[in-house]
Design an enzyme around this catalytic site. Sequence first.
Site, PDB file in Angstrom:
ATOM      1  N   CYS A 140      -4.622   3.000   1.074  1.00  0.00           N
ATOM      2  CA  CYS A 140      -3.827   4.087   1.651  1.00  0.00           C
ATOM      3  C   CYS A 140      -4.276   5.475   1.199  1.00  0.00           C
ATOM      4  O   CYS A 140      -4.245   6.417   1.993  1.00  0.00           O
ATOM      5  CB  CYS A 140      -2.351   3.834   1.407  1.00  0.00           C
ATOM      6  SG  CYS A 140      -1.781   2.401   2.371  1.00  0.00           S
ATOM      7  N   ASP A 165       2.513   6.133  -1.668  1.00  0.00           N
ATOM      8  CA  ASP A 165       2.997   4.752  -1.853  1.00  0.00           C
ATOM      9  C   ASP A 165       3.223   4.315  -3.316  1.00  0.00           C
ATOM     10  O   ASP A 165       2.822   3.198  -3.692  1.00  0.00           O
ATOM     11  CB  ASP A 165       2.028   3.758  -1.182  1.00  0.00           C
ATOM     12  CG  ASP A 165       1.915   3.964   0.326  1.00  0.00           C
ATOM     13  OD1 ASP A 165       2.571   4.864   0.867  1.00  0.00           O
ATOM     14  OD2 ASP A 165       1.152   3.202   0.969  1.00  0.00           O
ATOM     15  N   LYS A 195       5.611   4.957   6.923  1.00  0.00           N
ATOM     16  CA  LYS A 195       4.527   4.500   7.810  1.00  0.00           C
ATOM     17  C   LYS A 195       4.455   2.985   7.767  1.00  0.00           C
ATOM     18  O   LYS A 195       4.943   2.373   6.809  1.00  0.00           O
ATOM     19  CB  LYS A 195       3.200   5.112   7.370  1.00  0.00           C
ATOM     20  CG  LYS A 195       2.859   4.710   5.950  1.00  0.00           C
ATOM     21  CD  LYS A 195       1.620   5.379   5.448  1.00  0.00           C
ATOM     22  CE  LYS A 195       1.329   4.971   4.028  1.00  0.00           C
ATOM     23  NZ  LYS A 195       1.049   3.532   3.861  1.00  0.00           N
TER      24      LYS A 195
HETATM   25  C1  VGL Z   1      -1.400  -0.510   1.020  1.00  0.00           C
HETATM   26  C2  VGL Z   1      -2.201  -2.572   1.588  1.00  0.00           C
HETATM   27  C3  VGL Z   1      -1.159  -2.763   2.468  1.00  0.00           C
HETATM   28  C4  VGL Z   1      -1.570   0.721   0.187  1.00  0.00           C
HETATM   29  C5  VGL Z   1      -0.360  -0.669   1.904  1.00  0.00           C
HETATM   30  O1  VGL Z   1      -0.569   1.438  -0.061  1.00  0.00           O
HETATM   31  O2  VGL Z   1      -2.720   0.985  -0.254  1.00  0.00           O
HETATM   32  N1  VGL Z   1      -2.326  -1.465   0.883  1.00  0.00           N
HETATM   33  N2  VGL Z   1      -0.245  -1.804   2.622  1.00  0.00           N
END
Ligand code: VGL
Length: 197
Positions: A151, A8, A106
């Site tokens: 994540c 991410d 995702k």
């Molecule tokens: C994430 C919160 C919401 C992350 C993704 O990538 O850690 N955190 N969505």
Amino acid sequence: MEALIVIDVQNDFCPGGALAVTGGDEIVPGINALMDDFQAVILTQDWHPAGHSSFASEHPGKTPLEMIDMPYGPQVLWPDHCIQGSDGAAFHEGLDTTRADLIIRKGYNRAIDSYSAFFENDHETPTGLEGYLRTRGIDRLTMAGLATDFCVNYSAVDAAKLGFQVTVRQDLCRAIDLGGSLKAAQDGMRGAGVALA
Ligand code: VGL
Ligand code: ZN
């Protein structure tokens, strides 16, 4: 065979983004430099439809970072982020995406969040990543990215539970750290047999 999994590294998790992680952009050069050391490079992308159930804006009277109970368990409510196709959902412009063998998305199911690259937050709906790795003969994983305590943590723990040998490069991760969540994540990862480097 060992894969680098980059979690991410998207604009919304970098300074100026909707769910900015402090120093999120600092890890980009180090992640790029690491890619050549691995036989496979996989990028993950948080990829939510508008109106996703993890957004506080979908829950009247709730504000970001409050908790709610979802059918699959407790869920932190987030600001709207990583909307499919938006600039915020795009990878940080400095990230070397050409080297990636696979980009796995995702969080696309409106009703369930998905922190982990392996399973949605119900802990049972698979993303398909496990099958991809196994069919390629990959048994060792190094992870880096955002955010350490969400994540990256969920992905690392799931991978370890699935039997992969997992290392998390903490120097190439940055955390949200909500009410002690970083310490809890580190303890949880260690307990699951993840090597914290
Ligand atoms: C994430 C919160 C919401 C992350 C993704 O990538 O850690 N955190 N969505
Ligand atoms: Zn998300």
